[in-house]
Design an enzyme around this catalytic site. Structure first.
Site, PDB file in Angstrom:
ATOM      1  N   ASN A 260      24.455  24.368  40.603  1.00 16.76           N
ATOM      2  CA  ASN A 260      25.894  24.059  40.519  1.00 16.76           C
ATOM      3  C   ASN A 260      26.223  22.577  40.728  1.00 16.76           C
ATOM      4  O   ASN A 260      27.238  22.107  40.216  1.00 16.76           O
ATOM      5  CB  ASN A 260      26.722  24.975  41.437  1.00 16.76           C
TER       6      ASN A 260
ATOM      7  N   GLU B  71      21.103  25.428  53.370  1.00 16.32           N
ATOM      8  CA  GLU B  71      22.511  25.305  52.944  1.00 16.32           C
ATOM      9  C   GLU B  71      22.769  26.490  52.032  1.00 16.32           C
ATOM     10  O   GLU B  71      22.331  26.506  50.886  1.00 16.32           O
ATOM     11  CB  GLU B  71      22.718  23.994  52.178  1.00 16.32           C
TER      12      GLU B  71
ATOM     13  N   CYS C  87      29.968  26.029  46.616  1.00  8.01           N
ATOM     14  CA  CYS C  87      29.792  26.808  47.849  1.00  8.01           C
ATOM     15  C   CYS C  87      31.002  26.656  48.752  1.00  8.01           C
ATOM     16  O   CYS C  87      31.290  27.525  49.566  1.00  8.01           O
ATOM     17  CB  CYS C  87      28.529  26.366  48.560  1.00  8.01           C
TER      18      CYS C  87
ATOM     19  N   GLU D 123      23.464  18.497  56.344  1.00 14.25           N
ATOM     20  CA  GLU D 123      23.060  17.442  55.414  1.00 14.25           C
ATOM     21  C   GLU D 123      24.145  16.374  55.414  1.00 14.25           C
ATOM     22  O   GLU D 123      25.322  16.674  55.626  1.00 14.25           O
ATOM     23  CB  GLU D 123      22.883  18.008  54.005  1.00 14.25           C
TER      24      GLU D 123
HETATM   25  P1  NAD Z   1      19.805  30.756  44.049  1.00 10.97           P
HETATM   26  O1  NAD Z   1      19.582  31.101  45.458  1.00 10.97           O
HETATM   27  O2  NAD Z   1      19.667  31.823  43.033  1.00 10.97           O
HETATM   28  O3  NAD Z   1      18.785  29.605  43.599  1.00 10.97           O
HETATM   29  C1  NAD Z   1      18.692  28.379  44.300  1.00 10.97           C
HETATM   30  C2  NAD Z   1      17.319  27.774  44.053  1.00 10.97           C
HETATM   31  O4  NAD Z   1      16.332  28.626  44.605  1.00 10.97           O
HETATM   32  C3  NAD Z   1      16.952  27.606  42.589  1.00 10.97           C
HETATM   33  O5  NAD Z   1      16.233  26.419  42.438  1.00 10.97           O
HETATM   34  C4  NAD Z   1      16.071  28.815  42.329  1.00 10.97           C
HETATM   35  O6  NAD Z   1      15.152  28.610  41.274  1.00 10.97           O
HETATM   36  C5  NAD Z   1      15.345  28.924  43.650  1.00 10.97           C
HETATM   37  N1  NAD Z   1      14.782  30.225  43.953  1.00 10.97           N
HETATM   38  C6  NAD Z   1      15.210  31.450  43.550  1.00 10.97           C
HETATM   39  N2  NAD Z   1      14.423  32.420  44.067  1.00 10.97           N
HETATM   40  C7  NAD Z   1      13.489  31.793  44.823  1.00 10.97           C
HETATM   41  C8  NAD Z   1      12.406  32.244  45.619  1.00 10.97           C
HETATM   42  N3  NAD Z   1      12.106  33.531  45.754  1.00 10.97           N
HETATM   43  N4  NAD Z   1      11.662  31.320  46.254  1.00 10.97           N
HETATM   44  C9  NAD Z   1      11.943  30.014  46.152  1.00 10.97           C
HETATM   45  N5  NAD Z   1      12.958  29.521  45.420  1.00 10.97           N
HETATM   46  C10 NAD Z   1      13.726  30.405  44.758  1.00 10.97           C
HETATM   47  O7  NAD Z   1      21.234  30.052  43.994  1.00 10.97           O
HETATM   48  P2  NAD Z   1      22.002  29.476  42.723  1.00 10.97           P
HETATM   49  O8  NAD Z   1      22.552  30.622  41.957  1.00 10.97           O
HETATM   50  O9  NAD Z   1      21.165  28.472  42.018  1.00 10.97           O
HETATM   51  O10 NAD Z   1      23.178  28.666  43.436  1.00 10.97           O
HETATM   52  C11 NAD Z   1      24.347  29.239  43.871  1.00 10.97           C
HETATM   53  C12 NAD Z   1      24.304  29.524  45.357  1.00 10.97           C
HETATM   54  O11 NAD Z   1      24.032  28.319  46.070  1.00 10.97           O
HETATM   55  C13 NAD Z   1      25.626  30.018  45.897  1.00 10.97           C
HETATM   56  O12 NAD Z   1      25.417  31.039  46.818  1.00 10.97           O
HETATM   57  C14 NAD Z   1      26.199  28.776  46.589  1.00 10.97           C
HETATM   58  O13 NAD Z   1      27.137  29.048  47.591  1.00 10.97           O
HETATM   59  C15 NAD Z   1      24.967  28.147  47.123  1.00 10.97           C
HETATM   60  N6  NAD Z   1      25.198  26.734  47.391  1.00 10.97           N
HETATM   61  C16 NAD Z   1      25.276  26.340  48.687  1.00 10.97           C
HETATM   62  C17 NAD Z   1      25.526  25.009  48.981  1.00 10.97           C
HETATM   63  C18 NAD Z   1      25.615  24.534  50.404  1.00 10.97           C
HETATM   64  O14 NAD Z   1      25.555  23.333  50.606  1.00 10.97           O
HETATM   65  N7  NAD Z   1      25.755  25.402  51.380  1.00 10.97           N
HETATM   66  C19 NAD Z   1      25.690  24.079  47.939  1.00 10.97           C
HETATM   67  C20 NAD Z   1      25.610  24.532  46.627  1.00 10.97           C
HETATM   68  C21 NAD Z   1      25.348  25.880  46.364  1.00 10.97           C
END
Ligand code: NAD
Length: 488
Positions: A162, A261, A295, A469
């Protein structure tokens, strides 16, 4: 040719950007992961699909570079980061178009992201030379206590789709400033920005192996293999709470330090004494930055009874006036969602709320493609037990709930497993602060729709994460205190 297809055509040319696994300063060509433009579903490029072996080669490269980078004077590390900031700023428009093409966000949002992302390099260039220690007398008088800070070691950084630039710089900046070498695994949906930034990093003087970047279609096995390698000492993850939990369990096996995060479910509280127009302006930013795919996005609007109807009317008018379209098209304010699956999820949450008695005042159903579009939507009378009250919507949908008292607002705001961000609108600052103190969240915006700032500690409580962060605190995630008990 429209502006969009002309830009898309120029950036679809892989020769403009180095796509390949970036390991030890070398580009290793490959393919296997198509990158799509969510505005059109057309293919923009194909990036390599790293194996476990590739990932362990990246750990080798990070290890070879580690001693030299750790020994590089902080001033020199700072200057490299400062140059990287400069190069990102020089290439801001190119990066913004790339983000808009692979992520879908409106160009204005993408430009904002590049500026925000680059600032993490500038901020941590400034922090690299301010890593401090401690010197005390032991209370017993027996000795002195000297505390130094060492780089934590090789760090695996995992980022979501995102904010393809900012989520990476928010980790790389402090890691490099602290003296750590890293392996970045960006989301497969949006890898082009990460590779483009790596190219700029090399140009800025980041030595080979200090930053390695790899894409993979099997993040589980690839990341698990790196976590199982005793040379890896840090995992910094941004993504969903579900994946975060899985990774925490995996990291436990080798006791790797974790910064997390995770997801959010931000409440946006509007009290009767709020400035209505200011609250509406803030609501639009808190809800619609990145088309709701943030997020920190306001996920639940709690509005006090006396101002509720005027707020719903004002929000409906503003949301209905937004222009939806491809992110790179002139005038677009709301781009497509990242995938068809994202649209299906939003649609399901809205339908479920409507079935429970909610009323849609604008939007409310997916738009036809090509591309993954969902319109700005306002929905009132949402039942408290609707799924959308408990789950991240991650889209341009604003559910509005009514409340009567401050205590009720705090109770509703806290009725979630998440605790990342919250927004409070009231002209009475002491009331806003009192309510803010009662809300379980890592970040509270008061009379503002945006709280992200490279100089501030970003992060959540409860199941929204561990650690912070940005700010002065962010670098501590990549440092380990080392205590010397000293007798002179
Ligand atoms: P996601 O958890 O599906 O994926 C995030 C990352 O993790 C990607 O690079 C993905 O390839 C990787 N990943 C997926 N499965 C994995 C595994 N088993 N082992 C290791 N890596 C793995 O999330 P998304 O759909 O890419 O992003 C959206 C989510 O991120 C939302 O829940 C959002 O709230 C959160 N987010 C949080 C913050 C924050 O700062 N708190 C910031 C941005 C997004």
């Amino acid at each position: 040719m429209t502006l969009d297809s002309r830009l898309a055509a120029s950036y679809a040319d892989p020769s403009l950007h180095a796509h390949g696994l970036f390991i030890g300063g070398d580009w290793h060509a490959g393919d296997g992961i198509p990158v799509l433009n969510p505005a059109t579903t057309e293919r923009l490029a194909e990036v390599p699909d790293a194996s476990v072996r590739d990932a362990l080669r990246a750990v080798d490269a990070a290890e070879v570079a580690a001693a030299g980078w750790r020994a590089t004077p902080p001033r020199q590390r700072a200057e490299i980061l400062r140059r990287w900031f400069g190069l990102m700023t020089d290439h801001a428009e190119e990066l913004a178009v790339l983000i808009s093409l692979e992520n879908g966000k409106a160009l204005a949002d993408a430009r904002g992201e590049v500026a925000y992302a680059a600032e993490f390099f500038r901020w941590y260039a400034e922090e690299a030379v301010r890593i401090s220690g401690e010197f005390r007398h032991a209370p017993s008088g027996a000795n002195h206590i000297l505390v130094d800070h060492d780089p934590i070691g090789i760090s695996v950084l995992i980022t979501p789709w995102n904010f393809p630039a900012a989520m990476a710089t928010r980790k790389i900046g402090p890691a490099l400033a602290a003296g750590c070498t890293v392996i970045l695994k960006p989301a497969s949906e949006t890898p082009l920005t990460a590779y483009a930034m790596a190219r700029l990093g090399a140009e800025a003087g980041v030595p080979p192996g200090v930053v390695n970047v790899l894409t993979t279609s099997q993040p589980g096995p690839v990341v698990n293999a790196m976590l199982a390698d005793p040379r890896v000492r840090k995992l910094s993850f941004t993504g969903s709470t579900g994946v975060g939990r899985t990774l925490l369990a995996e990291a436990a096996k080798t006791v790797v330090s974790c910064s997390m995060e995770l997801g959010g479910n931000a409440p946006f509280l509007v009290f009767d004494d709020a400035d209505l127009n200011a609250a509406l302006d803030g609501a639009m930013i808190a809800k619609m930055r990145n088309a709701g795919e943030a997020c920190t996005a306001a996920n639940r609007f709690y509005v006090q009874a006396g101002i509720h109807d005027a707020f719903v009317a004002g929000l409906t008018q503003r949301m209905a006036a937004l222009k939806v379209g491809p992110g790179t098209q002139a005038g677009t304010q709301v781009g497509p969602m990242i995938t068809a699956k994202a649209v299906t999820k939003i649609d399901r949450l809205v339908r479920q709320a409507v079935a429970g008695g909610a009323h849609v005042t604008t939007g409310g159903a997916p738009l036809s493609g090509p591309g993954y579009y969902y319109p700005p939507t306002v929905i009132e009378n949402v039942p408290e037990d609707a799924e959308m009250a408990h789950e991240e919507i991650f889209g341009p949908v604003a559910p509005v709930y009514r409340f009567e008292t401050d205590a009720q607002a705090i109770r509703l705001a806290n009725a979630t497993e998440y605790g990342l961000a919250a927004y409070v609108y009231s002209r009475d600052l002491s009331r806003a602060l009192r309510v803010g103190k009662g809300i379980e969240a890592g970040m509270i915006a008061i009379n503002r729709g945006l709280m992200s700032d490279p100089a501030a500690p970003f992060g959540g409580v409860k199941q929204s994460g561990l650690g912070r962060e940005g700010g002065v605190t962010g670098i501590m995630e990549f440092l380990e205190p080392k205590y010397f008990a000293v007798n002179f």
